[in-house]
Design a protein around this motif. Structure first.
Motif, PDB file in Angstrom:
ATOM      1  N   ARG A 131       0.825  -1.216   0.000  1.00  0.00           N
ATOM      2  CA  ARG A 131       0.000   0.000   0.000  1.00  0.00           C
ATOM      3  C   ARG A 131       0.859   1.267   0.000  1.00  0.00           C
ATOM      4  NH1 ARG A 131      -4.857  -1.655   4.266  1.00  0.00           N
ATOM      5  NH2 ARG A 131      -5.866  -3.204   2.897  1.00  0.00           N
ATOM      6  N   GLN A 134       2.087   1.696  -3.405  1.00  0.00           N
ATOM      7  CA  GLN A 134       1.032   2.167  -4.302  1.00  0.00           C
ATOM      8  C   GLN A 134       0.827   3.679  -4.175  1.00  0.00           C
ATOM      9  OE1 GLN A 134      -2.706   0.224  -3.574  1.00  0.00           O
ATOM     10  NE2 GLN A 134      -3.312   0.343  -5.712  1.00  0.00           N
ATOM     11  N   ARG A 135       0.897   4.164  -2.937  1.00  0.00           N
ATOM     12  CA  ARG A 135       0.731   5.610  -2.742  1.00  0.00           C
ATOM     13  C   ARG A 135       1.919   6.405  -3.304  1.00  0.00           C
ATOM     14  NH1 ARG A 135      -1.037   3.948   2.470  1.00  0.00           N
ATOM     15  NH2 ARG A 135       1.017   4.497   3.312  1.00  0.00           N
ATOM     16  N   ASP A 214       0.461  -4.277  -9.724  1.00  0.00           N
ATOM     17  CA  ASP A 214      -0.343  -4.484  -8.509  1.00  0.00           C
ATOM     18  C   ASP A 214      -1.349  -5.610  -8.709  1.00  0.00           C
ATOM     19  OD1 ASP A 214      -0.498  -0.933  -7.711  1.00  0.00           O
ATOM     20  OD2 ASP A 214       1.063  -2.438  -7.359  1.00  0.00           O
TER      21      ASP A 214
END
Length: 814
Positions: A131, A134-135, A214
């Protein structure tokens, strides 16, 4: 007042009616009232002493008698409840053992729970890292300051990029390049803007690719769940089809309730339950592939690369990454072979991977092709087969191998429903079957060894008809003569024979379990059972018998019993044939039906036991020979045979009496072998190189021993020999000793080489070696022989004979 009433009721009247018999009866009645009355004890006793003479003495006697009576009752009651008390203590001891086992199980469960918790913690940290990654992928786009129309369009492009509407952003870029930027191309900021647009396109490609990565990471994590669901549904489908096949009025399978890729063939349908496995829930939710896995990143990325004209790059990258993931999925855990759950997880991941690929194949236009999926599957299939071969070879638990077989069948059925060729997997099952048989053989090898170790190698005693029926029910034994005998009686075989026979039948049942659900014909199953049983008999049981025979503690009596046991097991092989026939319903007369080779197994074991009998007999003879203590320089013999030889002959007589239960040829061969070995050992003793001198007295003593051996041979210790066949074992010794005893060298040298020679079996080299020993003795003992004419003549004769013998020996060597 109450005491007075009690006294009146229990004591005799003092007015002329207190004779001794009534007093005794009255005292006897006091005690029940004393034990039941609720009065002060002092008052009650005082009433007794006040009214009767000698009341204290009589009361104490009665009280003692009453106490003894109660003691006996207490002892009876204790004896009655003693066994219950002992049983209760035993139960408590059993409960303590169970409590300890429960403690061990709780401790083990806690440890496994802690181990499982570590995996969950690791996966949670991995999710957090993903996560964060991803950010961090979101990048900011520089704000471009253009003139108002261009800036508005560029701002719109920024918003589209920030909202990840990449396809709309690509359209906006196209308008900027073709409409807006040409209007203000003379400004420097427009040139910068034009130069940035290709980079933005690359950014869109990278962002799309990041989303794809992802997705690939996500699908790798979800493959296990997808595969588990697919395999469970395939198993349910098999069960359902089995039930449908039993109903003549139903010809088609019902509509599936879950399809991973939206298609409706039964094999491709995956029914997802609510997590508790309730198959009777008629209102289960119908889910599609998108409900389990979000495929939108793949669709978006494919569309963007198509618009940018770089579809081939995307397809190449996707296929390359999936190949890498396939290789990762195909890598098993090092300890996968230890539990069935390890194999289950491995199969679930592989099934999940190919179910996803099957969905991509049908949901996209050419992102993957059937040729690509087939190539992946062929690569995976080779790896899977290699992995299963390797890990199954580590497994020594037949139950685990059997569960592995069931998993392979479900795995193959699942992927076959998606159009993948799985014939090689079913071929692998034959190898797994061989591995299963190997584990069974190892297990039964231990069983056979334990049976042999616990056997007493003596005939089975049967005391009653019930015991006889019990033995016959376990082993097909029939003997008319023994059946006519009364009880008690003995059966010829030992206890291991019915146990071995029962264990062979148990092995056949265990081997049969592997053939279930393989959809094989009865003939094939029959063939597999017979081949595995042959392996059990010819390899495992044969090896155990050979090892048993070679064990040092197995004596001659045990070897005789082993020969008898193998004879009965050999006779029982035809009943095993019938047993297999009853299981498979395949007639033994069927063409290509495999026969059991138990006959050769037990014959070989018997031959080995016979050889071991001969070997042990020879070893025992050698032990007696080692006790020989000849005085080789003695002047004359003792006049009687040596003690060690008489002990040896007595041992041989008693041993050959035990051989009466053996076949005649075996006993005769053992007897002949023993006599030959004895003769050879005695000859070697004479010719021993360490023995330098032998006197004529020693030769005479040796001759007495050989005479005893000949007498033993002529006494027919084992019946069946013709004439003096057994005595011929000592003929070499006899002729050699006769030659030296008679000193008949002229006859020996004159008749040498003629078939009718009296000393035909005397080798010149043997005679020369023994004569050399006697020659040295003659020189040593006759210091003044040169002064005696007879001694000088004898010495010359010896030297002459020695020369002639040497010439004969040299002539033979040349």
């Amino acid at each position: 007042m109450a005491a007075g009433k009690l006294h009146a009721a229990t004591l005799p009247d003092t007015n002329g009616q207190g004779d001794e018999e009534k007093d005794e009866r009255a005292l006897g009645n006091i005690f029940p009232e004393l034990e039941s009355v609720e009065l002060p004890l002092g008052t009650f006793l005082r009433s007794i002493y006040d009214d009767q003479p000698n009341a204290h003495k009589r009361f104490m006697e009665k009280l003692d008698a009453r106490i003894r009576n109660h003691d006996r009752e207490i002892e009876k009651m204790c004896n009655f409840h003693h066994q219950g008390f002992v049983d209760a203590i035993k139960e408590l001891l059993k409960v303590r053992a169970d409590a300890e086992k429960l403690m061990v199980q709780v401790t083990d469960t806690n440890r496994r729970l802690q181990d499982a918790g570590r995996d969950v913690t690791a996966q949670t940290e991995e999710v957090i890292r993903c996560r964060v990654h991803q950010r961090n992928m979101a990048t900011t786009v520089e704000k471009l300051q253009l003139c108002i129309p261009v800036l508005e369009m560029y701002s719109k492009l920024k918003e589209q990029l920030e909202s990840k509407r990449h396809y709309a952003a690509l359209k906006t870029m196209e308008q900027l390049e073709k409409v807006y930027i040409p209007r203000v191309s003379q400004y420097r900021f427009c040139q910068i803007m034009a130069e940035n647009l290709p980079r933005l396109r690359e950014d869109i490609k990278e962002i799309s690719m990041s989303d794809l990565k992802d997705f690939l990471e996500s699908i790798r994590k979800h493959s296990d769940k997808v595969g588990e669901t697919a395999m469970r549904q395939a198993q349910q489908h098999r069960t359902f089809n089995s039930a449908v096949a039993k109903q003549a009025n139903m010809e088609h399978y019902t509509k599936p309730v879950y399809s991973l890729n939206g298609r409706t063939p039964a094999h491709n349908s995956l029914m997802i339950d609510d997590g508790i496995g309730d198959d009777e829930d008629a209102d289960e939710e119908v889910l599609t592939a998108q409900d389990l896995v979000d495929f939108s990143p793949v669709y978006r990325c494919l569309h963007i690369y198509t618009v940018l004209g770089d579809r081939e790059t995307f397809e190449s990258y996707y296929r390359k990454q999936r190949k890498k993931q396939a290789r990762l999925v195909l890598q098993p855990q090092a300890n996968m072979h230890e539990t069935v759950e390890g194999y289950r997880r491995y199969f679930n991941q592989i099934v999940g991977f190919f179910v996803v690929e099957d969905h991509i194949l049908h949901a996209t236009q050419g992102l993957v092709t059937r040729a690509f999926t087939d190539e992946l599957w062929n690569m995976a299939l080779s790896k899977i087969i290699a992995v299963l071969r390797t890990h199954s070879s580590y497994c020594d638990d037949p139950d685990l191998v059997l569960e592995l077989k069931n998993l392979i069948v479900i795995f193959a059925d699942t992927l076959q429903g998606y159009g993948f060729l799985v014939s090689r997997l079913f071929d692998l099952l034959f190898e797994v079957r061989d591995q299963y048989n190997e584990t069974l053989l190892k297990k039964w090898s231990l069983v056979f060894r334990e049976i042999f170790d616990l056997d007493n190698y003596s005939p089975i005693p049967v005391e009653t008809e019930e015991e006889y029926k019990q033995v016959v029910s376990r082993f097909p034994f029939h003997d008319a003569e023994i059946e006519k005998q009364g009880f008690p009686k003995k059966l010829p075989m030992s206890q291991s024979v019915p146990q071995i026979y029962s264990q062979v039948k148990e092995f056949i049942y265990a081997s049969l379990k592997f053939s279930e659900s393989l959809h094989r014909s009865s003939t094939e199953i029959d063939d597999m059972l017979r081949k595995s049983t042959n392996l059990l008999l010819t390899r495992t049981l044969s090896s155990c018998l050979q090892n048993l025979i070679k064990k040092p503690h197995i004596g001659l009596t045990e070897l005789v019993q082993i020969i008898i046991n193998t004879t009965h097991l050999e006779q029982a092989c035809r009943y095993l044939e019938e047993f297999i026939t009853n299981i498979t319903n395949v007639s033994p007369e069927t063409v290509h039906t495999t026969r059991l080779y138990g006959l050769s197994t037990f014959k070989d074991a018997r031959h080995a036991a016979e050889g071991e009998i001969y070997t042990k007999l020879n070893q025992k003879i050698d032990e007696f020979i080692q006790l020989a203590d000849y005085e080789w320089s003695m002047a004359e013999s003792d006049g009687r045979a040596s003690g060690y030889l008489m002990d040896l002959i007595n041992f041989l007589r008693s041993t050959f009496q035990v051989f009466t239960h053996l076949p005649g040829k075996v006993a005769q061969t053992a007897c002949m072998s023993a006599c030959k070995h004895l003769s050879t050992s005695l000859m070697q003793m004479l010719l021993d190189t360490e023995l330098k001198q032998i006197s004529m007295g020693a030769i005479q003593q040796f001759n007495l021993d050989v005479i005893q051996c000949e007498l033993f041979a002529s006494s027919e210790p084992v019946p069946g020999f013709q004439g003096d066949t057994l005595q011929l074992a000592f003929i070499d010794l006899r002729q050699l000793l006769d030659l030296f005893m008679v000193w008949d060298w002229s006859t020996y040298l004159a008749d040498y080489g003629q078939p009718s020679s009296k000393y035909l079996r005397v080798n010149p080299a043997t005679a020369l070696a023994l004569l050399e020993k006697m020659k040295d003795t003659s020189k040593k003992n006759n210091i003044f022989s040169q002064f005696r004419k007879n001694d000088r003549d004898k010495q010359k004769l010896i030297e002459t004979v020695v020369k002639q013998l040497r010439s004969l020996v040299n002539g033979m060597s040349s």
